[in-house]
Design a protein around this motif. Sequence first.
Motif, PDB file in Angstrom:
ATOM      1  N   ASN A 101      33.902  27.668 -47.533  1.00  0.00           N
ATOM      2  CA  ASN A 101      33.790  28.938 -47.091  1.00  0.00           C
ATOM      3  C   ASN A 101      32.764  29.979 -48.115  1.00  0.00           C
ATOM      4  N   PRO A 102      32.414  31.019 -47.667  1.00  0.00           N
ATOM      5  CA  PRO A 102      31.495  32.067 -48.571  1.00  0.00           C
ATOM      6  C   PRO A 102      32.264  32.171 -49.919  1.00  0.00           C
ATOM      7  N   LYS A 103      33.463  32.260 -50.018  1.00  0.00           N
ATOM      8  CA  LYS A 103      34.284  32.458 -51.225  1.00  0.00           C
ATOM      9  C   LYS A 103      34.332  30.951 -52.171  1.00  0.00           C
ATOM     10  N   GLY A 104      33.771  30.160 -51.688  1.00  0.00           N
ATOM     11  CA  GLY A 104      33.799  29.004 -52.468  1.00  0.00           C
ATOM     12  C   GLY A 104      35.220  27.921 -52.073  1.00  0.00           C
ATOM     13  N   ASN A 105      36.043  28.503 -51.217  1.00  0.00           N
ATOM     14  CA  ASN A 105      37.263  27.608 -50.988  1.00  0.00           C
ATOM     15  C   ASN A 105      37.085  26.562 -50.086  1.00  0.00           C
ATOM     16  N   VAL A 106      37.741  25.477 -50.002  1.00  0.00           N
ATOM     17  CA  VAL A 106      37.535  24.514 -49.222  1.00  0.00           C
ATOM     18  C   VAL A 106      38.085  24.978 -47.633  1.00  0.00           C
ATOM     19  N   HIS A 107      36.865  24.608 -46.782  1.00  0.00           N
ATOM     20  CA  HIS A 107      37.058  25.206 -45.585  1.00  0.00           C
ATOM     21  C   HIS A 107      37.450  23.929 -44.627  1.00  0.00           C
ATOM     22  N   SER A 108      36.928  22.852 -44.949  1.00  0.00           N
ATOM     23  CA  SER A 108      37.217  21.545 -44.165  1.00  0.00           C
ATOM     24  C   SER A 108      36.605  20.352 -44.894  1.00  0.00           C
ATOM     25  N   GLU A 109      37.318  19.212 -44.817  1.00  0.00           N
ATOM     26  CA  GLU A 109      36.922  17.818 -45.420  1.00  0.00           C
ATOM     27  C   GLU A 109      36.501  16.890 -44.282  1.00  0.00           C
ATOM     28  N   GLU A 110      36.511  17.361 -43.199  1.00  0.00           N
ATOM     29  CA  GLU A 110      36.309  16.439 -41.926  1.00  0.00           C
ATOM     30  C   GLU A 110      34.851  16.348 -41.509  1.00  0.00           C
ATOM     31  N   TYR A 111      33.786  16.498 -42.152  1.00  0.00           N
ATOM     32  CA  TYR A 111      32.543  16.366 -41.987  1.00  0.00           C
ATOM     33  C   TYR A 111      31.792  15.417 -42.932  1.00  0.00           C
ATOM     34  N   VAL A 112      30.777  14.746 -42.099  1.00  0.00           N
ATOM     35  CA  VAL A 112      29.891  14.100 -42.813  1.00  0.00           C
ATOM     36  C   VAL A 112      28.404  14.548 -42.561  1.00  0.00           C
ATOM     37  N   PHE A 113      27.349  14.186 -43.318  1.00  0.00           N
ATOM     38  CA  PHE A 113      25.865  14.218 -43.154  1.00  0.00           C
ATOM     39  C   PHE A 113      25.414  12.808 -42.527  1.00  0.00           C
ATOM     40  N   VAL A 114      24.988  12.996 -41.300  1.00  0.00           N
ATOM     41  CA  VAL A 114      24.397  11.655 -40.711  1.00  0.00           C
ATOM     42  C   VAL A 114      23.102  11.623 -41.144  1.00  0.00           C
ATOM     43  N   ASN A 115      22.706  10.379 -41.807  1.00  0.00           N
ATOM     44  CA  ASN A 115      21.456  10.092 -42.218  1.00  0.00           C
ATOM     45  C   ASN A 115      20.966   8.943 -41.759  1.00  0.00           C
ATOM     46  N   PRO A 116      20.168   9.046 -40.469  1.00  0.00           N
ATOM     47  CA  PRO A 116      19.181   8.076 -39.968  1.00  0.00           C
ATOM     48  C   PRO A 116      18.204   7.314 -41.066  1.00  0.00           C
ATOM     49  N   VAL A 117      18.369   6.229 -41.362  1.00  0.00           N
ATOM     50  CA  VAL A 117      17.528   5.361 -42.257  1.00  0.00           C
ATOM     51  C   VAL A 117      16.166   5.090 -41.715  1.00  0.00           C
ATOM     52  N   GLY A 118      15.161   5.388 -42.376  1.00  0.00           N
ATOM     53  CA  GLY A 118      13.830   5.068 -41.939  1.00  0.00           C
ATOM     54  C   GLY A 118      13.227   5.864 -41.018  1.00  0.00           C
ATOM     55  N   ALA A 119      12.245   5.712 -40.289  1.00  0.00           N
ATOM     56  CA  ALA A 119      11.443   6.640 -39.171  1.00  0.00           C
ATOM     57  C   ALA A 119      10.748   5.708 -38.276  1.00  0.00           C
ATOM     58  N   THR A 120      10.426   6.266 -37.188  1.00  0.00           N
ATOM     59  CA  THR A 120      10.050   5.615 -35.963  1.00  0.00           C
ATOM     60  C   THR A 120       8.441   6.069 -35.522  1.00  0.00           C
ATOM     61  N   ASP A 121       7.547   5.260 -35.406  1.00  0.00           N
ATOM     62  CA  ASP A 121       6.078   5.608 -35.069  1.00  0.00           C
ATOM     63  C   ASP A 121       6.281   5.673 -33.567  1.00  0.00           C
ATOM     64  N   CYS A 122       6.312   6.957 -32.995  1.00  0.00           N
ATOM     65  CA  CYS A 122       6.612   7.441 -31.749  1.00  0.00           C
ATOM     66  C   CYS A 122       5.773   8.502 -30.988  1.00  0.00           C
TER      67      CYS A 122
END
Length: 193
Positions: A101-122
């Motif tokens: 949270n803005p004060k630096g306290n834990v707000h949640s530990e139930e999130y992840v960054f989704v990182n699609p690997v690579g890129a597509t010629d599209c």
Amino acid sequence: MKYFLFNCLGNREKEEYCFTVKTPDGGVSTYDLTSGLRLSDEYPDGIEPVFLKLDDRFPGLELASYIGNASNLLPFHISAANLIHQLSQCEIELIPFTLLNPKGNVHSEEYVFVNPVGATDCVNWNETVCTRRKNGDIANYEKIVMDKSKVKDFPNLFRIQNKSSLCVFSETIVDALMKAHHNNLVFIELEVA
């Protein structure tokens, strides 16, 4: 099949949802999470703990399926991320982080960054309206059009080859997320020509 550009700002009309302009601290950088690199290669000994802090300029603290941000990151609740991972048809990494949270306290530990690997010629360059850098990458754009001659090879989730910070979702994933009642998701349909 329809394809949609993902708007990383989220639904800005819902000010109660979490939003941040802060960048991650700890094990990974914004570049790591928007470049399409395989982070397990970059950090073969594992990624140190990662933190994302909410900004006190945005008062919303309600947790949604997605944390809106100004850095083109993909911070999803683990339930939405698992659904995306299941349907993606591409290599993706899920990078756990602690939401503060803005004060630096834990707000949640139930999130992840989704990182699609690579890129597509599209991209259909004849129909796309954009400014390109000397190396061919998209500097900014007014309209991106998908190339119909390449569409058969598109996975359900991918980064755009010449603008890896932009992610495209197929209607398969969009429909699944909506049917599962995930929120704070904004998709912009892309033209295919």
